[in-house]
Design a protein around this motif. Structure first.
Motif, PDB file in Angstrom:
ATOM      1  N   TYR A   7      88.022  45.523  74.726  1.00 42.97           N
ATOM      2  CA  TYR A   7      87.622  44.239  75.243  1.00 42.97           C
ATOM      3  C   TYR A   7      86.098  44.135  75.425  1.00 42.97           C
ATOM      4  N   ILE A   8      85.493  45.039  76.313  1.00 41.30           N
ATOM      5  CA  ILE A   8      84.167  45.230  76.663  1.00 41.30           C
ATOM      6  C   ILE A   8      83.424  45.185  75.442  1.00 41.30           C
ATOM      7  N   LYS A  10      84.163  44.500  72.249  1.00 41.70           N
ATOM      8  CA  LYS A  10      84.194  43.084  71.527  1.00 41.70           C
ATOM      9  C   LYS A  10      83.225  42.180  72.108  1.00 41.70           C
ATOM     10  N   ALA A  11      83.096  41.831  73.368  1.00 45.76           N
ATOM     11  CA  ALA A  11      82.688  40.887  74.053  1.00 45.76           C
ATOM     12  C   ALA A  11      81.159  41.271  73.797  1.00 45.76           C
ATOM     13  N   GLU A  14      80.216  40.165  70.331  1.00 45.01           N
ATOM     14  CA  GLU A  14      79.944  38.775  70.095  1.00 45.01           C
ATOM     15  C   GLU A  14      78.549  38.327  70.957  1.00 45.01           C
ATOM     16  N   ILE A  15      78.658  38.544  72.051  1.00 50.18           N
ATOM     17  CA  ILE A  15      77.292  38.256  72.969  1.00 50.18           C
ATOM     18  C   ILE A  15      75.903  38.580  72.349  1.00 50.18           C
ATOM     19  N   ALA A  26      73.626  41.906  76.448  1.00 50.73           N
ATOM     20  CA  ALA A  26      75.109  41.631  76.362  1.00 50.73           C
ATOM     21  C   ALA A  26      76.128  42.419  77.347  1.00 50.73           C
ATOM     22  N   ALA A  30      78.437  40.714  80.198  1.00 48.53           N
ATOM     23  CA  ALA A  30      79.866  40.998  80.076  1.00 48.53           C
ATOM     24  C   ALA A  30      80.408  41.720  81.585  1.00 48.53           C
ATOM     25  N   LEU A  33      80.621  38.747  84.014  1.00 54.45           N
ATOM     26  CA  LEU A  33      81.609  38.057  84.048  1.00 54.45           C
ATOM     27  C   LEU A  33      82.743  38.915  84.520  1.00 54.45           C
ATOM     28  N   THR A  41      84.607  32.261  83.833  1.00 52.42           N
ATOM     29  CA  THR A  41      84.748  32.772  82.464  1.00 52.42           C
ATOM     30  C   THR A  41      85.703  31.834  81.674  1.00 52.42           C
ATOM     31  N   ALA A  45      84.005  29.802  78.454  1.00 48.87           N
ATOM     32  CA  ALA A  45      84.715  29.487  77.250  1.00 48.87           C
ATOM     33  C   ALA A  45      85.221  28.307  76.709  1.00 48.87           C
TER      34      ALA A  45
END
Ligand SMILES: [Zn+2]
Length: 84
Positions: A7-8, A10-11, A14-15, A26, A30, A33, A41, A45
């Motif tokens: 998940y980190i 992927k974040a 994207e960032i 990024a 992350a 957050l 968060t 979002a």
């Protein structure tokens, strides 16, 4: 770079697509957050989704607007009322 969480990863991916944001920044964002309240968060979002899904261009003048016709075009007199 391998992160301890998909998940980190992927974040960060994207960032880092945002202009001027590299993977290092990024990752910093992350991790920031992750340290803040979940509600922050969720709020971020939600704001991003609202920005993308609800902001549009006025069909008359093509300025940014929250409605099909912007407030300026919607007023036939061409003036905004101060206490409307
Ligand atoms: Zn308009």
């Amino acid at each position: 770079m391998q992160y301890p969480s998909q998940y980190i990863e992927k974040a960060v991916e994207e960032i880092a697509k945002l202009p001027g944001i590299g993977r290092k920044t990024a990752l910093r964002l992350a991790l920031h957050l992750l340290r803040r309240e979940e509600s922050e968060t969720e709020s971020l979002a939600g704001a991003l989704l609202d920005l993308r899904l609800k902001t549009r261009y006025c069909s008359n003048c093509h300025n940014l607007s929250d409605t099909e016709i912007c407030a300026i075009c919607a007023n036939p007199a061409g003036m905004l009322l101060p206490f409307a």
